[in-house]
Each structure stands twice: as C-alpha cells, then as structure tokens.
Design an enzyme around this catalytic site. Structure first.
Site, mmCIF file in Angstrom:
data_model
loop_
_atom_site.group_PDB
_atom_site.id
_atom_site.type_symbol
_atom_site.label_atom_id
_atom_site.label_comp_id
_atom_site.label_asym_id
_atom_site.label_seq_id
_atom_site.Cartn_x
_atom_site.Cartn_y
_atom_site.Cartn_z
ATOM 1 N N HIS A 28 0.519 -1.135 0.364
ATOM 2 C CA HIS A 28 0.307 -0.278 0.118
ATOM 3 C C HIS A 28 0.653 1.233 -0.148
ATOM 4 O O HIS A 28 0.199 2.247 -0.830
ATOM 5 C CB HIS A 28 -0.992 0.080 1.088
ATOM 6 C CG HIS A 28 -1.816 -1.030 1.533
ATOM 7 N ND1 HIS A 28 -1.817 -1.543 2.561
ATOM 8 C CD2 HIS A 28 -2.836 -1.482 0.435
ATOM 9 C CE1 HIS A 28 -3.190 -2.259 1.999
ATOM 10 N NE2 HIS A 28 -3.727 -2.502 0.929
ATOM 11 N N LYS A 52 -18.096 -4.791 6.731
ATOM 12 C CA LYS A 52 -17.170 -5.578 6.418
ATOM 13 C C LYS A 52 -16.192 -5.949 8.121
ATOM 14 O O LYS A 52 -15.752 -4.826 8.534
ATOM 15 C CB LYS A 52 -15.592 -4.870 5.835
ATOM 16 C CG LYS A 52 -14.918 -5.750 4.727
ATOM 17 C CD LYS A 52 -14.434 -4.674 3.731
ATOM 18 C CE LYS A 52 -12.764 -5.970 3.013
ATOM 19 N NZ LYS A 52 -12.712 -5.499 2.037
ATOM 20 N N ARG A 100 -2.871 -5.816 -8.066
ATOM 21 C CA ARG A 100 -1.780 -7.225 -8.218
ATOM 22 C C ARG A 100 -1.503 -8.668 -8.941
ATOM 23 O O ARG A 100 -0.276 -9.049 -9.908
ATOM 24 C CB ARG A 100 -1.669 -7.654 -6.571
ATOM 25 C CG ARG A 100 -0.980 -6.715 -5.645
ATOM 26 C CD ARG A 100 -1.228 -7.529 -4.176
ATOM 27 N NE ARG A 100 -3.052 -7.057 -4.289
ATOM 28 C CZ ARG A 100 -3.703 -7.040 -3.498
ATOM 29 N NH1 ARG A 100 -2.686 -7.619 -2.482
ATOM 30 N NH2 ARG A 100 -4.460 -7.081 -3.106
ATOM 31 N N SER A 138 -3.222 -8.183 3.226
ATOM 32 C CA SER A 138 -2.904 -7.646 4.545
ATOM 33 C C SER A 138 -3.984 -9.451 5.152
ATOM 34 O O SER A 138 -3.421 -9.212 6.312
ATOM 35 C CB SER A 138 -4.496 -6.674 4.366
ATOM 36 O OG SER A 138 -3.943 -5.097 4.219
HETATM 37 P P1 ADP Z 1 -10.039 -3.348 -0.469
HETATM 38 O O1 ADP Z 1 -9.567 -1.494 -0.727
HETATM 39 O O2 ADP Z 1 -9.934 -4.447 -1.764
HETATM 40 O O3 ADP Z 1 -10.756 -4.440 1.135
HETATM 41 P P2 ADP Z 1 -6.969 -3.278 0.317
HETATM 42 O O4 ADP Z 1 -7.466 -2.362 1.357
HETATM 43 O O5 ADP Z 1 -6.081 -4.033 0.896
HETATM 44 O O6 ADP Z 1 -7.885 -3.455 -0.061
HETATM 45 O O7 ADP Z 1 -6.975 -2.390 -0.322
HETATM 46 C C1 ADP Z 1 -6.357 -1.299 -1.229
HETATM 47 C C2 ADP Z 1 -5.942 -1.350 -2.778
HETATM 48 O O8 ADP Z 1 -4.442 -1.401 -2.797
HETATM 49 C C3 ADP Z 1 -6.612 -2.376 -3.439
HETATM 50 O O9 ADP Z 1 -7.079 -1.286 -4.459
HETATM 51 C C4 ADP Z 1 -5.198 -2.978 -3.245
HETATM 52 O O10 ADP Z 1 -5.395 -3.655 -4.522
HETATM 53 C C5 ADP Z 1 -4.203 -2.308 -3.372
HETATM 54 N N1 ADP Z 1 -3.616 -2.894 -2.676
HETATM 55 C C6 ADP Z 1 -3.576 -3.599 -1.944
HETATM 56 N N2 ADP Z 1 -2.097 -4.827 -1.430
HETATM 57 C C7 ADP Z 1 -1.047 -4.376 -2.608
HETATM 58 C C8 ADP Z 1 0.203 -4.820 -2.978
HETATM 59 N N3 ADP Z 1 0.905 -5.337 -2.498
HETATM 60 N N4 ADP Z 1 0.734 -4.040 -4.059
HETATM 61 C C9 ADP Z 1 -0.336 -2.857 -4.683
HETATM 62 N N5 ADP Z 1 -1.892 -2.416 -4.498
HETATM 63 C C10 ADP Z 1 -1.922 -3.118 -3.664
#
Ligand code: ADP
Length: 176
Positions: A28, A52, A100, A138
């Site tokens: 992130h 969620k 990813r 995560s």
């Molecule tokens: P969500 O918003 O779907 O609940 P997350 O909070 O984990 O998921 O991720 C927020 C955003 O960051 C999403 O677009 C996710 O694809 C992206 N993301 C999560 N982990 C990574 C990573 N390792 N590399 C690049 N982008 C990531």
C-alpha cells in the site's frame, strides 16, 4: 517551492486512494508514494464499513496509516459511503487503486465500471504493484502474524508491533 505555488493558474490535481488497509502494508505504502508523485495532493482514505469485518478498528487503521505515511502532500483520513462521493467531496479528479494479479483485475474492473457509472468525472487510475510486493496482501500478513510468524519485511515496525499485540491477546484468551 510549494505545490500550490507551482499550480497557480491551474487546478490542483487531487486523487483519493481508498481501501480497507487492515492493516497497511509496504505494498500500500508503495502505491501511496507513487500516487503522491503523480498528483498534487492525495487523500489516503480508510474505509469505515461496518458490514466488513476487520481485525483493526477504523481508528487503529488510521493511526497506523498516519504513523507510516510521511509525504507532505498526503492526507490520511477515514470515510464511509460511496468512494466516488467521497472523491467529489474532496475535489478529487481521480481514484487510485493498486493491481497485483489477474484476480485483482477482475474485481477492480467491476468496481471501476460501477464507479464510472456513478460519477464519470472521477477517473480510475490503476498502478501496477512493484515486483517485490506482488504477493503481499493484508490477509497474508494477518494469517502469518496470527500463527506467530514474522511480518517485519511486509509492514512498518509499529504495524508489526500492533499485530503482535493483537494476536497475543487472542492467544491469551484462547488459553484461558
Ligand atoms: P480493499 O480496498 O479491496 O479492501 P486493500 O485495503 O487491501 O483492499 O487495498 C486497497 C488497494 O490497494 C486495492 O486497490 C488493492 O488492490 C491495493 N493493494 C493492496 N495490496 C497491494 C500490493 N501489495 N501492491 C499493490 N497494490 C496493493
């Protein structure tokens, strides 16, 4: 020179980067840093979604994010409701998401189409993960931490400490 000065005569280019961030990882943070180079201002927004189930409360997720993000053109805050409405409330022209794998693409494709339908003024911007973070999520971090594994290479130190604290409490409860 501040970005506001550079932008005199033109609109500030603002973006939001919304997510659950439960908890924030180096994957992130890499997206945050890259978005902060592309836009004048980035709002990293922790989703407060009561439906969620998350390991960390929205306040904990925000605190971890604030302690991990250093760029001066980034604001960390929480939001609830529709991300496109939140984007409009901040005067943001774009919504950043990270990609990813093909599996991310499918979910993001649907989400992007829905967002475009709701507000075509907010452009969806997808940043491809850096190679070293392509497997990082995560969920993996939580799974490894819950089994006592080290997550120090995947999350900032304060986040790793909070994970240890969270799971040691759970362990304590299980043993009681
Ligand atoms: P969500 O918003 O779907 O609940 P997350 O909070 O984990 O998921 O991720 C927020 C955003 O960051 C999403 O677009 C996710 O694809 C992206 N993301 C999560 N982990 C990574 C990573 N390792 N590399 C690049 N982008 C990531």
């Amino acid at each position: 020179m501040s970005r506001d000065v550079i932008r005199i005569g033109g609109a500030m280019r603002k973006a939001i980067y919304p997510g659950s961030f439960d908890p924030i990882t180096f994957g992130h943070l890499d997206i945050v840093a890259r978005a902060a180079r592309l836009f004048d201002h980035v709002y990293v927004a922790v989703l407060n979604n009561l439906e969620k189930k998350t390991l960390f409360t929205v306040q904990e997720r925000l605190e971890m994010m604030r302690s991990s993000v250093t760029a001066d053109n980034v604001t960390c805050e929480t939001f609830d409701g529709l991300a496109v409405e939140y984007a409009a409330s901040r005067g943001a022209m774009a919504m950043v998401r990270g990609l990813r794998a093909v599996s991310d693409f499918e979910a993001e494709f649907k989400l992007g189409a829905a967002n475009r339908h709701l507000n075509p003024q907010v452009e969806m911007v997808y940043l491809m993960t850096s190679n070293e973070h392509s497997f990082l999520s995560s969920s993996i971090v939580k799974e490894v931490a819950s089994m006592g594994g080290t997550v120090d290479d995947w999350v900032p130190a304060p986040v790793a400490a909070r994970l240890r604290e969270k799971f040691s409490r759970v362990e304590g409860r299980n043993q009681a």
